[in-house]
Enzyme design. Structure first.
Site: not given
Ligand code: PEP
Ligand code: MG
Length: 591
Positions: A457, A528
């Site tokens: 991320e 996700c």
């Protein structure tokens, strides 16, 4: 008069109901309904709280009269008189009683609702002195709330109130008790949202917030229509106004005319039908037209979400955001046993399917506590959050790791680490994991094996995949943060929301490379972040090679529908074109 407020569409669907304005009180306020036979008790609680404050003020007045007048500001005594007067004001007291008796609101909710009503009247006053009395009113309400806090009751669910859809007849009858409620607030923290998850609201609107702010994410997980970033909504909407939330368009319609109501009533029913149709796909295997099997996993916030994930057809949990166990607890963190029990409940709730537990990710727009909001640091999103926070507090981190390892004795657990960027952080994380195992060995406590994953991320992580793949069994791409950090856009800030772009070529490049590298090395990879549950992006992600998606349970069937209609052999070359296009959005729309 009908008017519309525009914001960001964060959670789809239509909600029609009456506005409940939630004042941003510094005291936590529970919102629940009492039973008709409890009305008197509730009014008595209010009276007790008010009497406590009246006594406090009287005592203060008495002590002032014994003081040297030179040391006592003259205004103080006058101010206390004003406070006493406000506490006995019929508009406040009578209004609160009416919210309790007519609407069955609990006393605290009734008090803050009436505060909001009177505060507006103060705002509209010409006289500056009177206008300023609003602050006094807020102060005394806060004091009464604090005085009542001892007798504080938990949020009570009355699901039938949320589930009920309005008929045209209801809207015309204007009944007061059995009507869906729409929450309007300046801001809601993720911890507030969690409270509302158990609560009575059919939709919500906030003035601030971005599309992937955690408040918006929780709204999506609740599967109720929501609009954030609606700027002045909490000032323009009045208590009890009729409002429509159009969660698809990101619009809030206030005081709608009968024609608009009828139109949205129709839209609401259409959506219900659409949902009903999707239910038919529940047991259909998630396989593309060319036979590629696609894994559909669920994102959850609490162990109690596991049954919801199962009944939506998830084949596991791809992201359990464990930080929600840590929030809104006034700084008292959950211990090993409490966490272990929570993780075990999630694992058992998934009945043998894998559960990916992410270690705590607090900080930035997910403060542990509202009172601990990070205003002290200029850039909290770049500060001490997620794994950085865990590594800064080894005792807390080890406690969580032990709890997760113990839960792994009860089923398939994957352990996922957020926000890693440095080799040093990876080494430290692994060393803590070893230490947690040793501690359990020394105590003779049973634990299980876990697959170890890292979230991608931060662009730095996506650009050093070899390092990550050397140490981890799988990677999970957190596109919410990956977009935020690649494009330097605060995901919680509505003023830059238009620049938050999942289709930016740089973002797509990082996502594509991560998927390709994992697949080349035979390692698992999933997405996700919110991109995984966005049906407009399903085919693109399939084209980039993604075979595992993790999203809110409510989105699983709609994504599955897209998958069933897709042929990955055709999608791969098209996805490359989207990545290289100057206007990827257009390329996506043209396909
Ligand atoms: C993400 O960043 O995409 C993610 C899934 O994590 P969170 O939204 O909880 O930061
Ligand atoms: Mg993240």
């Amino acid at each position: 008069m009908t008017f519309a407020i525009h914001g960001l569409n964060v959670s789809r669907g239509v909600a029609i109901g009456r506005a409940v304005l939630v004042a941003s009180s510094r005291v936590d306020v529970a919102h629940y309904f009492v039973q008709p036979h409890e009305v008197e008790t509730e009014i008595a609680r209010l009276r007790t709280g008010r009497n406590v404050v009246v006594d406090e003020i009287r005592r203060l007045q008495a002590s002032i009269t014994h003081m040297d007048p030179k040391e006592t500001p003259q205004e103080l005594s006058a101010l206390l008189d004003v406070h006493l007067m406000l506490l006995q004001d019929e508009e406040l007291v009578g209004g609160v009683k009416r919210w309790i008796a007519d609407r069955l609101y609990n006393a605290e909710w009734a008090l803050t609702t009436q505060l909001e009503v009177i505060a507006r009247q103060f705002d509209e006053m010409e006289d500056e002195y009177l206008r300023e009395r609003k602050a006094d009113l807020e102060q005394i309400v806060e004091r009464v709330l604090r005085a009542m806090k001892g007798a504080h009751s938990p949020v009570v669910v009355q699901p039938q109130r949320v589930a009920r859809k309005l008929s045209q007849q209801d809207l015309l009858l204007d009944d007061t008790v059995d009507v869906p409620l729409i929450l309007i607030a300046h801001d809601l923290s993720p911890a507030d949202m969690l409270q509302f998850k158990q609560s009575v609201f059919a939709g919500f609107v906030t003035d601030v917030g971005g599309k992937t702010s955690h408040t918006a994410i929780v709204a999506r997980s609740m599967d109720i229509p929501a609009v954030v970033g609606a700027r002045l909504a909490s000032q323009l909407v009045r208590q009890d106004d009729w409002v429509i939330i159009d969660g698809d368009a990101g619009v809030v319609i206030v005081d709608p005319s009968p024609i608009i109501l009828a139109e949205y009533g129709f839209k609401q029913r259409q959506r219900e039908l659409e949902r009903g149709r999707l239910q038919r796909l529940l047991h259909t295997p998630s396989v593309t037209m060319d036979g590629e099997k696609i894994e559909l996993l669920a994102n959850i916030e609490m162990p109690e979400d596991a049954p919801v994930a199962l009944s939506a057809g998830a084949v596991g949990v791809g992201l359990f955001r464990s930080e929600f166990l840590f929030m809104g607890r006034q700084g008292r963190l959950p211990g090993e046993e409490e966490q272990y029990q929570a993780y075990k409940r999630a694992v058992e709730g998934m009945k043998g399917l894998p559960v990916t537990i992410r270690t705590v990710d607090v900080g930035a727009d997910k403060p542990l506590d509202d009172s601990l909001r990070d205003d002290a640091h200029l850039n909290p999103a770049l500060g001490l959050r997620a794994i950085r926070w865990s590594l800064a507090d080894p005792a807390m981190f080890l406690t969580q790791l032990r709890a997760i390892l113990r839960a792994a004795a009860h089923g398939q657990v994957h352990l996922l680490v957020p926000m890693l960027a440095h080799a040093r952080e990876i080494r430290q994380t692994l060393a803590h994991l070893d230490q947690a195992r040793k501690q359990l060995d020394n105590r003779g406590v049973a634990y299980g094996a876990v697959k170890l994953g890292a979230m991608i991320e931060i662009p730095a992580a996506a650009l050093s995949l070899r390092l990550f793949l050397k140490h981890f069994d799988f990677l999970s791409i957190g596109t919410n943060d990956l977009i935020q950090y690649t494009l330097a856009i605060d995901r919680a800030d509505e003023s830059v929301a238009h620049l938050y772009d999942p289709l930016h070529p740089a973002v797509l490049r990082l996502v594509a490379d991560t998927i390709a590298e994992c697949r080349a090395q035979g390692k698992g990879v999933s997405v996700c972040g919110e991109m995984a549950g966005d049906v407009t992006l399903t085919r693109l992600l399939l084209g980039l090679g993604l075979r595992s998606f993790s999203m809110h349970p409510a989105q699983i069937l709609a994504v599955k529908q897209e998958i069933l209609r897709s042929d990955t052999t055709k999608l791969a070359p098209w996805a490359r074109r989207v990545m290289e296009a100057e206007d990827p959005e257009r390329e996506l729309a043209d396909s």
